[in-house]
Motif scaffolding. Structure first.
Motif, mmCIF file in Angstrom:
data_model
loop_
_atom_site.group_PDB
_atom_site.id
_atom_site.type_symbol
_atom_site.label_atom_id
_atom_site.label_comp_id
_atom_site.label_asym_id
_atom_site.label_seq_id
_atom_site.Cartn_x
_atom_site.Cartn_y
_atom_site.Cartn_z
ATOM 1 N N CYS A 1 0.831 -1.210 0.000
ATOM 2 C CA CYS A 1 0.000 0.000 0.000
ATOM 3 C C CYS A 1 0.863 1.256 0.000
ATOM 4 O O CYS A 1 1.769 1.386 0.811
ATOM 5 C CB CYS A 1 -0.913 -0.008 1.218
ATOM 6 N N HIS B 1 0.083 3.500 3.495
ATOM 7 C CA HIS B 1 0.543 3.182 4.832
ATOM 8 C C HIS B 1 1.729 2.238 4.707
ATOM 9 O O HIS B 1 1.968 1.673 3.649
ATOM 10 C CB HIS B 1 -0.595 2.620 5.701
ATOM 11 N N CYS C 1 -7.400 -0.903 0.084
ATOM 12 C CA CYS C 1 -6.335 -1.396 0.942
ATOM 13 C C CYS C 1 -6.960 -2.009 2.179
ATOM 14 O O CYS C 1 -7.695 -1.342 2.908
ATOM 15 C CB CYS C 1 -5.389 -0.279 1.353
ATOM 16 N N GLY D 1 -5.339 -2.990 4.631
ATOM 17 C CA GLY D 1 -4.527 -2.649 5.793
ATOM 18 C C GLY D 1 -5.011 -1.364 6.433
ATOM 19 O O GLY D 1 -5.264 -1.316 7.634
ATOM 20 N N CYS D 2 -5.166 -0.308 5.619
ATOM 21 C CA CYS D 2 -5.523 0.986 6.209
ATOM 22 C C CYS D 2 -6.935 1.414 5.833
ATOM 23 O O CYS D 2 -7.421 2.416 6.328
ATOM 24 C CB CYS D 2 -4.518 2.057 5.799
HETATM 25 ZN ZN LIG Z 1 -3.048 0.949 3.122
#
Ligand SMILES: [Zn+2]
Length: 596
Positions: free
Chosen positions: A36, A39, A57, A59-60
């Motif tokens: 990503c 982040h 994403c 993740g974030c």
């Molecule tokens: Zn991310």
């Protein structure tokens, strides 16, 4: 018939191609994945779906379409993202349409001014007598005609308002020229004698070689101006002390020197291909490096490395080679940049240059020699080792102390513990002391202080939105599993549903009752579908996974109740109420048994 430029652009551009021009994408089934850019992460959780033409994403939580991606990665408004993508798609946004006028932001005007100014400076370099002298100087430094053209190098005439007059004639206001960083308000500088009293502002760059500074789309956003001869007096009316060798555009709406890397627009593809980035010191270093085939070279514009620059570089490679004369003891700003790079997980290498030489000297004389230096570059730790051991006498106790003082601070910052232990034993061996002693000393070193606030900038660069709570993440995971395998819904006991957020409860209830989802809900589920597509999980694992999520959500609920009770216990103790303390404590232990 496509009626809006937005639809037209979307129909012409492929999301994979657009995003792939910024970051490394890897095919993963029907989708593409990447680290990503918004982040910091080690395992790719950024996905692009060509079928849905969206990105997300996991993740974030950042997500969107091509416009959203360009807005975030470039840090621009929608109108600017539209313009960038229109250009890419070859869609003409009609300049006089009301739609375009609305989108003509301050930023857009600054772009136009910078572009016109670049053309003006380029013309001056070719046409004016002084410009020709400047060009002679450039050619003398080994910069060939082709590079002058590629990097759009120009010359600013030695007049007070040559550029401003030209820009005003093109319909721009003095105020706008000042905002673009190309002119200075008269009242801002006090120690200069003005040629005429009625002038409001004057050109910032006068009698200088001009290096335009580009953004990632090769649009000019700022300038660096250099005096080109030691004997040249840039301006007889200025006192000698005000003549700087280099001046730059100040920060403007387009140009933020802490975010810009000179040459990155031309280097990004090569950096990705070669999987390392060469960092040098100045404009001419970068230009000469590219000219000699080192097209993965960039430089900062007169600043030490910043977290923002590092976050941008991280999109292209984790390997950073520094090729500049480095007096690590003297230049604390450089050292800080190195520390930051080390902390953000870059593999740092130092290209050690022969004394009194800068990269430009070596490259223009013999590119092969420079290639050799690159191949012989030292890892940052080796470099520090060499440096520390050459400064002090390791045979003497105070020498041992000084060497370990320098190196332990650096070893402390190595994020990987295995790597760290390698350096510990190397230091112990070289100092001829026991490893345990080195470890003992290492424990005494406090962690680097700026780690928290500055490093977190990388972690959260433009991630937008708050962090998701663990409960939200678990709910999300559960929904994904259900979308992947809807028949598993029967596994959910009704009593669990009440533990979820209202939105999730509604979706689950509708699913269980076989009702269609509302438009709103299916929108919010859009990315969960993508997630279920990319999820690699075997069918037989789905049910246990669902049970795990349910158990976790339940125990989170219990933990939060436990927290509440322990707060009450503390209060009861303060109130000196032993009865209540006893009762609450029993309650606490009773409840805590429910967490497996
Ligand atoms: Zn991310």
């Amino acid at each position: 018939m496509l009626n809006s430029p937005i639809d037209e652009i979307k129909s012409r551009l492929d999301i994979v191609e657009v995003i792939g021009s910024y970051i490394k994408l890897k095919k993963a089934g029907a989708n593409y994945r990447a680290l990503c850019p918004f982040h910091s992460e080690k395992n790719p959780s950024f996905f692009v779906s060509p079928a849905r033409q969206i990105w997300h994403c996991f993740g974030c939580g950042a997500h969107g379409d091509i416009f959203g991606f360009v807005m975030q990665i470039e840090g621009v408004e929608f109108g600017d993202a539209l313009r960038i993508l229109a250009q890419r798609a070859g869609v003409e946004l009609k300049p006089r349409s009301p739609e375009w006028q609305k989108l003509k932001t301050e930023r857009q005007k600054a772009y136009e001014i910078c572009e016109l100014a670049t053309k003006f400076f380029e013309k001056q370099l070719e046409g004016s007598p002084k410009g020709k002298e400047a060009k002679k100087y450039l050619l003398g430094r080994g910069i060939v005609q082709e590079s002058i053209k590629k990097w759009r190098i120009g010359y600013s005439p030695d007049t007070w308002s040559g550029l401003s007059d030209f820009l005003v004639s093109q319909g721009y206001k003095n105020e706008e020229i000042v905002k673009a960083g190309l002119a200075v308000r008269k009242e801002e500088i006090s120690n200069i004698q003005y040629p005429t009293s009625n002038i409001q502002s004057y050109d910032r760059f006068r009698g200088r070689i001009i290096f335009p500074i580009f953004d990632l789309n090769s649009q000019v956003i700022g300038f660096g101006g250099r005096i080109f001869s030691v004997n040249q007096r840039a301006d007889q009316r200025e006192s000698a002390s005000t003549i700087a060798k280099y001046i730059n555009t100040p920060n403007t709406i387009l140009y933020d020197k802490s975010r810009v890397l000179y040459g990155l627009d031309k280097a990004k593809v090569e950096i990705r291909k070669k999987d390392f980035c060469l960092l040098m010191e100045g404009y001419t270093d970068v230009i000469l490096a590219h000219q000699a085939g080192f097209e993965n070279t960039v430089s900062t514009s007169g600043t030490a490395l910043t977290t923002s620059q590092l976050a941008i570089l991280k999109r292209y490679s984790d390997n950073l080679y520094l090729a500049f004369d480095m007096d690590i003891a003297g230049d604390s700003a450089t050292k800080r940049g190195i520390d930051l790079a080390q902390l953000s997980g870059f593999n740092l290498k130092i290209v050690t240059l022969p004394e009194d030489k800068d990269p430009a000297d070596i490259i223009s004389k013999d590119p092969k020699e420079f290639e050799k230096l690159i191949n012989n570059s030292l890892s940052i730790l080796d470099f520090y080792f060499q440096n520390a051991f050459s400064q002090f006498d390791k045979a003497k106790p105070e020498g041992k102390r000084e060497i370990s003082k320098i190196l332990l601070t650096i070893i402390k910052r190595v994020p990987n513990k295995i790597e760290q232990s390698f350096w510990i034993s190397k230091l112990a061996k070289n100092l001829e002391v026991k490893e345990e002693k080195v470890e003992e000393e290492l424990k005494k070193i406090p962690p680097t202080t700026f780690q928290e606030e500055e490093f977190s900038q990388i972690e959260h660069t433009k991630s937008g939105g708050g962090q998701k709570s663990r409960k939200e993440l678990l709910e999300e995971r559960l929904m994904t599993l259900i979308l992947k395998s809807p028949q598993c819904l029967s596994q959910i006991d009704k009593k669990f549903i009440s533990l979820f957020s209202p939105a999730t409860q509604e979706i689950l209830n509708n699913f269980q009752n076989q009702k269609n989802l509302s438009q709103e809900n299916s929108d919010s589920l859009n990315y969960l579908y993508l997630k279920s597509e990319v999820e690699e999980i075997e069918e037989k694992e789905i049910v246990p996974e669902i049970q795990f999520c349910l158990k976790e959500v339940q125990s989170l609920e219990i933990k939060s109740k436990l927290n509440e009770i322990s707060r009450e216990i503390k209060k009861a103790e303060e109130d000196k109420n032993p009865e209540k303390v006893k009762k609450l404590t029993q309650e606490f232990f009773q409840l805590s048994k429910e967490i497996i």
